[in-house]
Design a protein around this motif. Structure first.
Motif, PDB file in Angstrom:
ATOM      1  N   MET A  27       1.211  74.779 -27.881  1.00  0.00           N
ATOM      2  CA  MET A  27       2.573  74.297 -27.658  1.00  0.00           C
ATOM      3  C   MET A  27       3.041  74.558 -26.229  1.00  0.00           C
ATOM      4  O   MET A  27       4.082  74.050 -25.812  1.00  0.00           O
ATOM      5  CB  MET A  27       3.532  74.944 -28.654  1.00  0.00           C
ATOM      6  CG  MET A  27       3.302  74.509 -30.093  1.00  0.00           C
ATOM      7  SD  MET A  27       3.514  72.729 -30.338  1.00  0.00           S
ATOM      8  CE  MET A  27       5.280  72.570 -30.101  1.00  0.00           C
ATOM      9  N   CYS A  28       2.270  75.337 -25.470  1.00  0.00           N
ATOM     10  CA  CYS A  28       2.581  75.576 -24.061  1.00  0.00           C
ATOM     11  C   CYS A  28       1.794  74.651 -23.133  1.00  0.00           C
ATOM     12  O   CYS A  28       1.946  74.724 -21.914  1.00  0.00           O
ATOM     13  CB  CYS A  28       2.286  77.029 -23.699  1.00  0.00           C
ATOM     14  SG  CYS A  28       3.243  78.236 -24.660  1.00  0.00           S
ATOM     15  N   ASP A  29       0.975  73.784 -23.714  1.00  0.00           N
ATOM     16  CA  ASP A  29       0.165  72.839 -22.949  1.00  0.00           C
ATOM     17  C   ASP A  29       0.894  71.489 -22.927  1.00  0.00           C
ATOM     18  O   ASP A  29       1.093  70.866 -23.975  1.00  0.00           O
ATOM     19  CB  ASP A  29      -1.200  72.692 -23.628  1.00  0.00           C
ATOM     20  CG  ASP A  29      -2.111  71.695 -22.944  1.00  0.00           C
ATOM     21  OD1 ASP A  29      -1.678  71.047 -21.955  1.00  0.00           O
ATOM     22  OD2 ASP A  29      -3.252  71.526 -23.403  1.00  0.00           O
TER      23      ASP A  29
ATOM     24  N   TYR B 198      -0.754  68.547 -24.838  1.00  0.00           N
ATOM     25  CA  TYR B 198      -1.002  68.641 -26.285  1.00  0.00           C
ATOM     26  C   TYR B 198      -0.105  67.648 -27.022  1.00  0.00           C
ATOM     27  O   TYR B 198       1.102  67.576 -26.769  1.00  0.00           O
ATOM     28  CB  TYR B 198      -0.730  70.061 -26.763  1.00  0.00           C
ATOM     29  CG  TYR B 198      -0.938  70.299 -28.234  1.00  0.00           C
ATOM     30  CD1 TYR B 198      -2.159  70.038 -28.845  1.00  0.00           C
ATOM     31  CD2 TYR B 198       0.097  70.815 -29.016  1.00  0.00           C
ATOM     32  CE1 TYR B 198      -2.353  70.274 -30.190  1.00  0.00           C
ATOM     33  CE2 TYR B 198      -0.084  71.069 -30.363  1.00  0.00           C
ATOM     34  CZ  TYR B 198      -1.307  70.785 -30.951  1.00  0.00           C
ATOM     35  OH  TYR B 198      -1.494  71.029 -32.300  1.00  0.00           O
ATOM     36  N   THR B 199      -0.694  66.880 -27.923  1.00  0.00           N
ATOM     37  CA  THR B 199       0.052  65.821 -28.604  1.00  0.00           C
ATOM     38  C   THR B 199       0.714  66.282 -29.891  1.00  0.00           C
ATOM     39  O   THR B 199       1.231  65.467 -30.654  1.00  0.00           O
ATOM     40  CB  THR B 199      -0.866  64.623 -28.897  1.00  0.00           C
ATOM     41  OG1 THR B 199      -2.022  65.066 -29.614  1.00  0.00           O
ATOM     42  CG2 THR B 199      -1.289  63.955 -27.604  1.00  0.00           C
ATOM     43  N   GLY B 200       0.722  67.582 -30.132  1.00  0.00           N
ATOM     44  CA  GLY B 200       1.543  68.115 -31.199  1.00  0.00           C
ATOM     45  C   GLY B 200       0.893  68.164 -32.560  1.00  0.00           C
ATOM     46  O   GLY B 200      -0.270  67.817 -32.756  1.00  0.00           O
ATOM     47  N   ASN B 201       1.703  68.594 -33.544  1.00  0.00           N
ATOM     48  CA  ASN B 201       1.261  68.735 -34.922  1.00  0.00           C
ATOM     49  C   ASN B 201       2.479  68.540 -35.820  1.00  0.00           C
ATOM     50  O   ASN B 201       3.533  68.091 -35.368  1.00  0.00           O
ATOM     51  CB  ASN B 201       0.610  70.115 -35.133  1.00  0.00           C
ATOM     52  CG  ASN B 201       1.504  71.239 -34.635  1.00  0.00           C
ATOM     53  OD1 ASN B 201       2.712  71.255 -34.876  1.00  0.00           O
ATOM     54  ND2 ASN B 201       0.921  72.194 -33.926  1.00  0.00           N
ATOM     55  N   SER B 202       2.335  68.899 -37.077  1.00  0.00           N
ATOM     56  CA  SER B 202       3.440  68.680 -38.017  1.00  0.00           C
ATOM     57  C   SER B 202       4.669  69.507 -37.669  1.00  0.00           C
ATOM     58  O   SER B 202       5.786  69.176 -38.086  1.00  0.00           O
ATOM     59  CB  SER B 202       2.986  69.016 -39.439  1.00  0.00           C
ATOM     60  OG  SER B 202       2.611  70.392 -39.539  1.00  0.00           O
TER      61      SER B 202
END
Length: 633
Positions: A589-591, A594-598
């Motif tokens: 979540m600090c990148d 990153y395309t995320g998650n639920s």
């Protein structure tokens, strides 16, 4: 930390003069069977084009079953948001009618309400007359930014707010504190504003050792010399107008984080706890005014159990709870108990994000272990019992934030968990002075241009995609309702709430100037909210965030203080793994790629790139926080 996705007993003021600053307001003496009232009006915060105000309405006559308050502004002030009443404005005329839960007010009863307003003029004159139910109140007040001592809360209980959809299962922040952050300048008493009055509090010439209801009231906040030196160096390097704004941050009190055992005695050149308390004593001596030092207690075993950026040094499976007690809490207690520190007020912030993880994140193995072993509850209970036994130490438990616990299906179990915590604590409920929200997070204190229940296109604002039927769209409404629920559960009416406002200002060019005119709910919310995140599940080093309200005591009903727990400019977590001896990893979540998650709706994280380890100085973030500060620095 994980995604970090009132007050006081209701005041009954004796019939007579209501004092605001040094101005006495004399209420009208009620005739038999008559409406009579008195009003205290104050300015809580003011900035270049707006301000936050408060109104305390007292019934000095017969009981009311409902009430309507009216007054007028003289300088073009326009209310953008109000709470603890239904606010409306036509031209200069403001009307506030009661909510369903605060319409009945007995003789001597008090209703606290507040608002934010736009200010087009350099002058911010107070209204000259107030009326209730058509009857002029027997006096008016002049505006003041001096805090009031009573913070009656009439907010509706949490149980009356139903939720129609389940919240996101995990929202916690991995931002980790740092052991060093400090200052070279004398402490300040409160939050400066860009125009208008500055909050100040009278203080005893000799600091008292007596325990008080609110440790922040009438005290200077501790200015951390290490942090201030870092800020001043950044300001000098930047120079110009931005550098001058940066330098103002060094004058604000910030919390000191003890995020590992080594931090107690100092690590990597940073001051240890005793050195910070010695510095606080020196500031107290030089100012002649009481100092309150805010210390974050943050080293539970299995710490930050649902994230990676701030994983700690202790593990439950490796005797972590016993080590937490004997190697971490006990040495802290030994230092704070020293008689030379008895005149200081020491406010401890207990374990950010930890207990909220037990409500939403038990699918994570480390959280499940913390729950099944009781390590989190037992650890916090041990810390609170030991710390609160010291007469000048105050204990505040972290309660995440509205975007994490704001659904009834999360908030009610959390309140029950707090009752369990109290039952395991030496001293019980009375061992807790209050609770703090938004630690190291960016949720706005107040959303100024809309409310959660406001209807757009036939749908409430809270049903928008961004809020997912959450009951609360900002922190102030959340903590006031949470406080009511905690008191109903058994906590004393003296508990006070706090909000970390260090990074939730959301100013800058992207800040909306008012409400959208769209009748499409999601379009309206996205254009109206000052919270510019893509998703409330985003927490790490948020791009576009700005410094918020300055630290100050008694800012609103039910609140002890706005505080800066996360020092602005310290990273929430690394964008990529950086070798270290602090147990801190790299959370995706600090990148920023990153395309995320639920947990964040499978969105990009909105994190700033090239971030250092959690708690380390992040120059690019600090510059942006200062640029986007609201109110402006």
């Amino acid at each position: 930390m994980s995604i970090r996705m009132t007050r006081r007993r209701a005041a009954v003021v004796a019939v007579g003069a209501v004092v605001v600053g040094t101005v006495a307001v004399l209420p009208a003496l009620p005739a038999s069977a008559a409406t009579a009232c008195s009003v205290t009006y104050k300015i809580v915060n003011q900035w270049s084009n707006g301000f936050q105000g408060g109104v305390t309405l007292k019934n000095t006559g017969d009981a009311w079953t409902s009430w309507t308050l009216t007054f007028s502004f003289a300088n073009g002030q326009t209310v953008s948001q109000g709470w603890s009443g239904k606010w409306a404005q036509s031209s200069a005329n403001v009307t506030v009618t009661n909510e369903t839960w605060n319409g009945s007010v007995a003789n001597g009863g008090v209703v606290d309400m507040g608002f934010t307003a736009n200010l087009p003029s350099a002058t911010n004159a107070a209204p000259t007359s107030f009326s209730v139910n058509g009857v002029v109140c027997g006096g008016t007040s002049t505006p003041t930014s001096a805090p009031v001592t009573s913070r009656a809360v009439t907010s509706a209980p949490v149980t009356s707010r139903a939720v129609t959809s389940a919240p996101v299962t995990s929202r916690a922040v991995t931002s980790a504190p740092v052991t060093s952050r400090a200052v070279t300048s004398a402490p300040v008493t409160s939050a400066p504003v860009t125009s208008g009055p500055v909050v100040t509090s009278a203080a005893p010439s000799t600091p008292s050792t007596a325990r008080v209801d609110n440790p922040y009231a009438g005290a200077n906040g501790y200015i951390n010399p290490d942090y201030a030196a870092q800020v001043n160096a950044a300001a000098a390097a930047k120079g110009g107008t931005l550098g001058a704004a940066m330098a103002k941050v060094a004058q604000q009190p910030t919390a000191v984080w003890l995020d590992r055992i080594a931090a107690i005695n100092g690590a990597n050149g940073a001051k240890g706890l005793a050195a910070h308390l010695d510095a606080a004593l020196a500031q107290q001596t030089s100012s002649g005014k009481q100092v309150v030092a805010t210390i974050v207690i943050y080293d539970l075993p299995n710490r930050d159990c649902s994230a990676l950026a701030s994983n700690g040094e202790l593990l439950i499976a490796n005797n972590g709870l016993a080590r937490y007690k004997t190697e971490y809490i006990d040495p802290i207690v030994a230092i704070m108990s020293q008689s030379k520190y008895a005149s200081l007020r020491i406010s401890t912030i207990l374990e950010p994000d930890s207990l909220p993880n037990l409500i939403t994140n038990l699918s994570f193995a480390k959280c499940a272990e913390a729950n099944s072993t009781g390590a989190y509850v037992d650890g916090v209970a041990y810390a609170a019992g030991k710390l609160h036994a010291i007469p000048n130490v105050y204990t505040y438990v972290d309660v995440a934030h509205s975007g994490w616990l704001g659904w009834d299906s999360n908030l009610t179990p959390f309140v029950n968990l707090m009752a369990t915590l109290a039952s395991r604590t030496t001293g019980g409920y009375s061992a807790y002075d209050g609770f703090v929200s938004n630690t190291a997070n960016t949720t706005p204190t107040i959303e100024p241009y809309m409310t959660a229940t406001q209807s757009i296109g036939g749908n409430p604002v809270r049903s928008a995609n961004f809020y997912q039927w959450n009951q609360y769209i900002d922190e102030q409404s959340f903590v006031q309702a949470l406080r009511t629920a905690l008191i109903a559960k058994g906590f004393p009416s003296t508990i006070g709430m706090m909000i970390d406002t260090s990074r939730n200002g959301w100013g800058g060019s992207a800040r909306p100037a008012g409400a959208s005119t769209s009748t499409d709910l999601n379009t309206f919310v996205n254009a109206t909210k000052i919270d510019r995140r893509i998703h409330r599940g985003n927490w790490c080093n948020q791009n576009g965030a700005g410094i918020g309200f300055r630290p100050q005591a008694n800012p609103a009903a039910g609140l002890d203080a706005y505080v800066w727990i996360k020092p602005p400019g310290e990273s929430d977590g690394a964008s990529a793994f950086i070798p270290n001896d602090e147990g801190k990893g790299a959370d995706p979540m600090c990148d920023p790629t990153y395309t995320g998650n639920s947990l964040n709706g499978n969105n990009l994280t909105n994190a700033l790139p090239n971030a250092p380890l959690a708690g380390k100085w992040f120059p690019a973030q600090f510059e942006q926080l200062v640029t986007n500060a609201y109110p402006a620095l």
